[in-house]
Design a protein around this motif. Sequence first.
Motif, PDB file in Angstrom:
ATOM      1  N   ALA A   1       0.818  -1.210   0.000  1.00 61.29           N
ATOM      2  CA  ALA A   1       0.000   0.000   0.000  1.00 61.29           C
ATOM      3  C   ALA A   1       0.854   1.263   0.000  1.00 61.29           C
ATOM      4  CB  ALA A   1      -0.915   0.009   1.224  1.00 61.29           C
ATOM      5  N   ASP A   2       0.308   2.332  -0.588  1.00 64.50           N
ATOM      6  CA  ASP A   2       0.977   3.630  -0.502  1.00 64.50           C
ATOM      7  C   ASP A   2       1.089   4.085   0.952  1.00 64.50           C
ATOM      8  OD1 ASP A   2       1.283   3.968  -3.291  1.00 64.50           O
ATOM      9  OD2 ASP A   2      -0.758   4.714  -3.469  1.00 64.50           O
ATOM     10  N   LEU A   3       0.057   3.775   1.723  1.00 67.68           N
ATOM     11  CA  LEU A   3       0.046   4.094   3.155  1.00 67.68           C
ATOM     12  C   LEU A   3      -0.600   2.940   3.898  1.00 67.68           C
ATOM     13  CD1 LEU A   3       0.408   6.039   5.560  1.00 67.68           C
ATOM     14  CD2 LEU A   3      -1.851   6.988   5.017  1.00 67.68           C
ATOM     15  N   ALA A   4       0.070   2.434   4.919  1.00 73.04           N
ATOM     16  CA  ALA A   4      -0.468   1.346   5.731  1.00 73.04           C
ATOM     17  C   ALA A   4      -0.971   1.895   7.063  1.00 73.04           C
ATOM     18  CB  ALA A   4       0.585   0.276   5.972  1.00 73.04           C
ATOM     19  N   LEU A   5      -2.231   1.639   7.355  1.00 73.56           N
ATOM     20  CA  LEU A   5      -2.796   1.940   8.665  1.00 73.56           C
ATOM     21  C   LEU A   5      -2.820   0.617   9.434  1.00 73.56           C
ATOM     22  CD1 LEU A   5      -5.758   4.337   7.709  1.00 73.56           C
ATOM     23  CD2 LEU A   5      -3.375   4.908   8.264  1.00 73.56           C
ATOM     24  N   VAL A   6      -1.771   0.372  10.187  1.00 68.61           N
ATOM     25  CA  VAL A   6      -1.607  -0.898  10.889  1.00 68.61           C
ATOM     26  C   VAL A   6      -2.212  -0.785  12.277  1.00 68.61           C
ATOM     27  CG1 VAL A   6       0.015  -2.636  11.709  1.00 68.61           C
ATOM     28  CG2 VAL A   6       0.477  -1.401   9.572  1.00 68.61           C
ATOM     29  N   THR A   7      -3.252  -1.554  12.514  1.00 67.94           N
ATOM     30  CA  THR A   7      -3.917  -1.529  13.811  1.00 67.94           C
ATOM     31  C   THR A   7      -3.060  -2.244  14.848  1.00 67.94           C
ATOM     32  OG1 THR A   7      -5.198  -3.528  13.260  1.00 67.94           O
ATOM     33  CG2 THR A   7      -6.192  -1.384  12.736  1.00 67.94           C
ATOM     34  N   ARG A   8      -3.377  -2.009  16.102  1.00 66.02           N
ATOM     35  CA  ARG A   8      -2.575  -2.558  17.196  1.00 66.02           C
ATOM     36  C   ARG A   8      -3.445  -3.452  18.092  1.00 66.02           C
ATOM     37  NH1 ARG A   8       0.512  -0.492  14.050  1.00 66.02           N
ATOM     38  NH2 ARG A   8       2.399   0.715  14.557  1.00 66.02           N
ATOM     39  N   ALA A   9      -4.096  -4.414  17.461  1.00 66.90           N
ATOM     40  CA  ALA A   9      -4.950  -5.321  18.218  1.00 66.90           C
ATOM     41  C   ALA A   9      -4.156  -6.420  18.900  1.00 66.90           C
ATOM     42  CB  ALA A   9      -6.009  -5.948  17.298  1.00 66.90           C
ATOM     43  N   GLY A  10      -2.931  -6.640  18.483  1.00 68.54           N
ATOM     44  CA  GLY A  10      -2.174  -7.759  19.012  1.00 68.54           C
ATOM     45  C   GLY A  10      -2.656  -9.062  18.395  1.00 68.54           C
ATOM     46  N   ASN A  11      -2.108 -10.160  18.861  1.00 69.32           N
ATOM     47  CA  ASN A  11      -2.474 -11.466  18.319  1.00 69.32           C
ATOM     48  C   ASN A  11      -3.915 -11.809  18.699  1.00 69.32           C
ATOM     49  OD1 ASN A  11      -2.046 -13.944  16.999  1.00 69.32           O
ATOM     50  ND2 ASN A  11      -1.596 -14.958  18.941  1.00 69.32           N
ATOM     51  N   GLU A  12      -4.710 -12.191  17.723  1.00 73.77           N
ATOM     52  CA  GLU A  12      -6.101 -12.597  17.980  1.00 73.77           C
ATOM     53  C   GLU A  12      -6.203 -14.098  17.734  1.00 73.77           C
ATOM     54  OE1 GLU A  12     -10.081 -10.264  17.195  1.00 73.77           O
ATOM     55  OE2 GLU A  12      -9.468 -11.302  15.366  1.00 73.77           O
ATOM     56  N   VAL A  13      -6.526 -14.845  18.789  1.00 76.45           N
ATOM     57  CA  VAL A  13      -6.513 -16.305  18.726  1.00 76.45           C
ATOM     58  C   VAL A  13      -7.876 -16.861  18.335  1.00 76.45           C
ATOM     59  CG1 VAL A  13      -6.134 -18.413  20.066  1.00 76.45           C
ATOM     60  CG2 VAL A  13      -4.640 -16.432  20.400  1.00 76.45           C
ATOM     61  N   ALA A  14      -8.943 -16.365  18.945  1.00 74.37           N
ATOM     62  CA  ALA A  14     -10.276 -16.855  18.617  1.00 74.37           C
ATOM     63  C   ALA A  14     -10.588 -16.540  17.161  1.00 74.37           C
ATOM     64  CB  ALA A  14     -11.319 -16.225  19.535  1.00 74.37           C
ATOM     65  N   VAL A  15     -11.260 -17.466  16.487  1.00 70.31           N
ATOM     66  CA  VAL A  15     -11.563 -17.263  15.072  1.00 70.31           C
ATOM     67  C   VAL A  15     -12.522 -16.087  14.845  1.00 70.31           C
ATOM     68  CG1 VAL A  15     -12.654 -18.320  13.050  1.00 70.31           C
ATOM     69  CG2 VAL A  15     -11.000 -19.625  14.413  1.00 70.31           C
ATOM     70  N   PRO A  16     -13.603 -15.943  15.616  1.00 71.17           N
ATOM     71  CA  PRO A  16     -14.468 -14.778  15.381  1.00 71.17           C
ATOM     72  C   PRO A  16     -13.732 -13.478  15.697  1.00 71.17           C
ATOM     73  CG  PRO A  16     -15.646 -16.479  16.619  1.00 71.17           C
ATOM     74  CD  PRO A  16     -14.199 -16.866  16.609  1.00 71.17           C
TER      75      PRO A  16
END
Length: 347
Positions: A133-148
């Motif tokens: 991407a020209d610009l990445a908006l990287v969220t900071r949710a951390g590792n998400e283990v549960a599938v939903p």
Amino acid sequence: MTTTTSVMRAEIGEQPAALRDTLDALLPLAPEIEALGRETRQVLFIARGSSDNAAVYGSYLLQAHSGRLATLASPSIATTYGARIDLSGVLAVAISQSGRTEEIVDTMAWAADCGARTVGVTNGDGSPLAEAADLALVTRAGNEVAVPATKTYTTQLAALAVLALGLGAGLDHGELAAVPDAIDDALDRPADALDAIVERLVGVEGAVVSGRGMAFSTALEAALKLKEACYLHAMGLSYADLLHGPIAVVDSATPAILIAANSGPTLPGTVALAERVVSAGAPAYGIGGGSALAGACDLAVPAPDVPEWLAPISLIVPAQLITERLARSLGYNPDAPRGLGKVTQTG
């Protein structure tokens, strides 16, 4: 109600912190978003699944508050049909939690090749989407283990709120910064109303989930969560589409879950819909909508009192909690629904 804990429930509780970290990381990128905005006129969202529901929020938000036309892409136009479209003046915003869904990465590359500037919204730092991407908006949710998706979804919404601010939406940054605390407070409230709704949903085979405007995205995401984790035949419909015929499916065995911000132009219509559902002898359960929606429904869960433009970030949290509780009540593991994985590849 079973008391077994789940990873999904723990990750729901991590959302306030994930939102704070995401806002701290992304708000400083406003000048870069503004620069892309000066080169473009309209926005094309590229996404699938929960990310597509986030894109619905982004579309309403940008059109209502930034004066830009925003539409949802059909990735198969790029990946299956190989069509060429003039996308000069378009900002293509690709959304993928992992940043590794090939169809989304390929469609963003196609958009760039057709003349678009690109933004990637992802939780995958260093992922193919972020790198391309020209610009990445990287969220900071951390590792998400549960599938939903829970915290990866709400942080996507926060990223889209930042995008709207950068693209000229005349909205209050302070209101956005206050959302994590509002969700924290909501998670600390007694769960009596949630448990009462879950008890009534046990045994039903289907439900209609409806909202309008900004809350439409939440209705779609809530319905998806109920399908994914509870195997419920849940239909996510806008208020207007529901009234155009499918309301006939709402009956004593098929409840309506109605979602609205505590204020805003779509609230009166949602209250009227609840009254119509109840008068027809069907159960109506509310999420948000303040005292007006609660008074029109059989049961209602309050939502944090945030402005309508930010309400989808908080409204989804009660729906996530209902999903997690209902899955466990039905004897299902909400962390690992059958047939699903964290990254879905589509051909």
